[in-house]
Every structure is written in structure tokens, then in C-alpha cells.
Design a protein around this motif. Structure first.
Motif, PDB file in Angstrom:
ATOM      1  N   PHE A  10       0.814  -1.217   0.000  1.00  0.00           N
ATOM      2  CA  PHE A  10       0.000   0.000   0.000  1.00  0.00           C
ATOM      3  C   PHE A  10       0.848   1.267   0.000  1.00  0.00           C
ATOM      4  O   PHE A  10       0.369   2.326  -0.377  1.00  0.00           O
ATOM      5  N   THR A  11       2.102   1.170   0.424  1.00  0.00           N
ATOM      6  CA  THR A  11       2.979   2.348   0.426  1.00  0.00           C
ATOM      7  C   THR A  11       3.797   2.423  -0.852  1.00  0.00           C
ATOM      8  O   THR A  11       4.281   3.488  -1.205  1.00  0.00           O
ATOM      9  N   SER A  12       3.952   1.280  -1.549  1.00  0.00           N
ATOM     10  CA  SER A  12       4.684   1.284  -2.823  1.00  0.00           C
ATOM     11  C   SER A  12       3.934   0.439  -3.861  1.00  0.00           C
ATOM     12  O   SER A  12       4.390  -0.643  -4.231  1.00  0.00           O
ATOM     13  N   PRO A  13       2.767   0.948  -4.324  1.00  0.00           N
ATOM     14  CA  PRO A  13       1.965   0.190  -5.278  1.00  0.00           C
ATOM     15  C   PRO A  13       2.721  -0.161  -6.565  1.00  0.00           C
ATOM     16  O   PRO A  13       2.473  -1.210  -7.160  1.00  0.00           O
ATOM     17  N   ASP A  14       3.654   0.703  -7.000  1.00  0.00           N
ATOM     18  CA  ASP A  14       4.396   0.423  -8.236  1.00  0.00           C
ATOM     19  C   ASP A  14       5.201  -0.865  -8.119  1.00  0.00           C
ATOM     20  O   ASP A  14       5.300  -1.630  -9.078  1.00  0.00           O
ATOM     21  N   THR A  15       5.751  -1.119  -6.933  1.00  0.00           N
ATOM     22  CA  THR A  15       6.547  -2.331  -6.723  1.00  0.00           C
ATOM     23  C   THR A  15       5.682  -3.577  -6.852  1.00  0.00           C
ATOM     24  O   THR A  15       6.058  -4.534  -7.533  1.00  0.00           O
ATOM     25  N   VAL A  16       4.516  -3.575  -6.201  1.00  0.00           N
ATOM     26  CA  VAL A  16       3.646  -4.751  -6.253  1.00  0.00           C
ATOM     27  C   VAL A  16       3.033  -4.920  -7.650  1.00  0.00           C
ATOM     28  O   VAL A  16       2.790  -6.036  -8.087  1.00  0.00           O
ATOM     29  N   ASN A  39      -3.355   0.479  -5.309  1.00  0.00           N
ATOM     30  CA  ASN A  39      -3.312   1.876  -4.889  1.00  0.00           C
ATOM     31  C   ASN A  39      -3.174   1.902  -3.365  1.00  0.00           C
ATOM     32  O   ASN A  39      -2.925   0.862  -2.758  1.00  0.00           O
ATOM     33  N   ASP A  40      -3.369   3.052  -2.740  1.00  0.00           N
ATOM     34  CA  ASP A  40      -3.146   3.145  -1.294  1.00  0.00           C
ATOM     35  C   ASP A  40      -4.280   2.552  -0.463  1.00  0.00           C
ATOM     36  O   ASP A  40      -4.201   2.513   0.758  1.00  0.00           O
ATOM     37  N   ARG A  41      -5.336   2.028  -1.113  1.00  0.00           N
ATOM     38  CA  ARG A  41      -6.423   1.372  -0.388  1.00  0.00           C
ATOM     39  C   ARG A  41      -6.560  -0.100  -0.735  1.00  0.00           C
ATOM     40  O   ARG A  41      -6.778  -0.932   0.134  1.00  0.00           O
ATOM     41  N   SER A  42      -6.462  -0.452  -2.028  1.00  0.00           N
ATOM     42  CA  SER A  42      -6.755  -1.814  -2.464  1.00  0.00           C
ATOM     43  C   SER A  42      -5.694  -2.355  -3.419  1.00  0.00           C
ATOM     44  O   SER A  42      -5.122  -1.610  -4.211  1.00  0.00           O
ATOM     45  N   VAL A  43      -5.489  -3.676  -3.326  1.00  0.00           N
ATOM     46  CA  VAL A  43      -4.624  -4.391  -4.265  1.00  0.00           C
ATOM     47  C   VAL A  43      -5.424  -5.595  -4.758  1.00  0.00           C
ATOM     48  O   VAL A  43      -5.994  -6.336  -3.955  1.00  0.00           O
ATOM     49  N   TYR A  44      -5.476  -5.761  -6.078  1.00  0.00           N
ATOM     50  CA  TYR A  44      -6.198  -6.876  -6.670  1.00  0.00           C
ATOM     51  C   TYR A  44      -5.224  -7.752  -7.449  1.00  0.00           C
ATOM     52  O   TYR A  44      -4.449  -7.250  -8.253  1.00  0.00           O
ATOM     53  N   ALA A  60      -7.127 -12.577  -5.639  1.00  0.00           N
ATOM     54  CA  ALA A  60      -6.889 -12.087  -4.286  1.00  0.00           C
ATOM     55  C   ALA A  60      -7.310 -10.628  -4.200  1.00  0.00           C
ATOM     56  O   ALA A  60      -7.166  -9.870  -5.159  1.00  0.00           O
ATOM     57  N   ILE A  61      -7.840 -10.276  -3.033  1.00  0.00           N
ATOM     58  CA  ILE A  61      -8.280  -8.912  -2.771  1.00  0.00           C
ATOM     59  C   ILE A  61      -7.662  -8.497  -1.439  1.00  0.00           C
ATOM     60  O   ILE A  61      -7.859  -9.168  -0.427  1.00  0.00           O
ATOM     61  N   LEU A  62      -6.915  -7.415  -1.448  1.00  0.00           N
ATOM     62  CA  LEU A  62      -6.312  -6.879  -0.227  1.00  0.00           C
ATOM     63  C   LEU A  62      -6.848  -5.468  -0.047  1.00  0.00           C
ATOM     64  O   LEU A  62      -6.783  -4.661  -0.984  1.00  0.00           O
ATOM     65  N   VAL A  63      -7.404  -5.172   1.125  1.00  0.00           N
ATOM     66  CA  VAL A  63      -7.958  -3.844   1.364  1.00  0.00           C
ATOM     67  C   VAL A  63      -7.459  -3.334   2.710  1.00  0.00           C
ATOM     68  O   VAL A  63      -7.546  -4.035   3.718  1.00  0.00           O
ATOM     69  N   LYS A  64      -6.953  -2.099   2.708  1.00  0.00           N
ATOM     70  CA  LYS A  64      -6.426  -1.482   3.918  1.00  0.00           C
ATOM     71  C   LYS A  64      -7.512  -0.665   4.613  1.00  0.00           C
ATOM     72  O   LYS A  64      -8.259   0.071   3.975  1.00  0.00           O
ATOM     73  N   THR A  65      -7.608  -0.837   5.925  1.00  0.00           N
ATOM     74  CA  THR A  65      -8.491  -0.001   6.735  1.00  0.00           C
ATOM     75  C   THR A  65      -7.591   0.911   7.573  1.00  0.00           C
ATOM     76  O   THR A  65      -6.389   0.987   7.329  1.00  0.00           O
ATOM     77  N   LYS A  66      -8.146   1.566   8.585  1.00  0.00           N
ATOM     78  CA  LYS A  66      -7.339   2.459   9.409  1.00  0.00           C
ATOM     79  C   LYS A  66      -6.257   1.724  10.190  1.00  0.00           C
ATOM     80  O   LYS A  66      -5.156   2.236  10.374  1.00  0.00           O
TER      81      LYS A  66
END
Length: 126
Positions: free
Chosen positions: A50-56, A74-79, A87-93
Motif C-alpha cells: 500500500f505504500t509502494s503500489p508500483d513495486t507490487v 493503490n493506497d487502499r486496495s490491491v487486486y 486475491a483482494i487486499l484492502v487497507k483499513t485504518k
């Protein structure tokens, strides 16, 4: 509600997610479905996605030993996608929801389940 109940009821219990985990942003696994284990290295990679979306986006993401090609990040979700599975990754607080779905379930079925739980957790401060 316990963190395990969110995994068992809201994610896996939806029938759209086969495996899931909730990671604390400060580290550690808060809950996971039976047999779904993310290594310390995988947990670190999930949090840094979430801090380096370009890398992932360039390298993909590894979850429980399986490598997923990253479709978007992006800074909230990775698909991610691996054959017919995803796979779905979602960041909360305070946490990151990690969910995997398997064919015949498709992303449009599983994504609202994970994103919806994330929205709820954000609304209650997590």
C-alpha cells in the motif's frame, strides 16, 4: 465481535471468499481462516504493497506460498489474479483484509464482500 468472527462470518461465510486473514498494520495476524498461513515475509510484503503500489504492480504478490499477478494497486486496495482465482487486499485504518477467491467465483462477486467489510471497519475506527 471477535476478529475471527469477521473472517468466519463476513468473509468466508459469504460463500464468495475461500480463504482470508486480517493483518494488523502494526504487525501480526489478528485472525485467519483454518490452514491459511501467511509467512512473516508475505505479511511484510502485504503491508508494504500500500505504500509502494508500483513495486507490487511490477512484481506481483505472494500469499500463502502462491504468487498472484497484480491487476491494480493503490493506497487502499490491491487486486491480484492467478489463473481463474484471485486475491483482494484492502487497507483499513488499523488493519489489512486479505481474501482469496477461487473459480467459479469471480472478482465482481468477491470484491464487494471484502470492500464492504473494510468500509464498515473504517466507519467504526478500525
Amino acid at each position: 465481535m471477535s476478529w475471527q468472527a469477521y473472517v468466519d462470518t463476513n468473509l468466508v461465510g459469504s460463500g464468495k471468499v475461500q480463504k482470508a486473514a486480517i493483518l494488523g498494520q502494526a504487525g501480526g495476524v489478528w485472525a485467519s481462516s483454518p490452514g491459511y498461513t501467511l509467512s512473516a515475509e508475505e505479511q511484510k510484503a502485504v503491508l508494504s504493497a500500500f505504500t509502494s503500489p508500483d513495486t507490487v504492480l511490477a512484481s506481483g504478490i505472494r500469499l500463502a506460498g502462491q504468487k498472484f499477478f497484480t491487476l491494480s494497486a493503490n493506497d487502499r486496495s490491491v487486486y491480484g489474479k492467478k489463473g481463474g482465482d484471485g486475491a483482494i487486499l484492502v487497507k483499513t485504518k488499523q488493519a489489512v483484509l486479505v481474501a482469496e477467491y477461487t473459480a467459479p467465483v469471480q472478482a465482481p462477486e468477491a470484491t464487494p464482500v471484502v470492500e464492504g467489510l473494510a468500509d464498515y471497519l473504517i466507519s467504526v475506527g478500525y
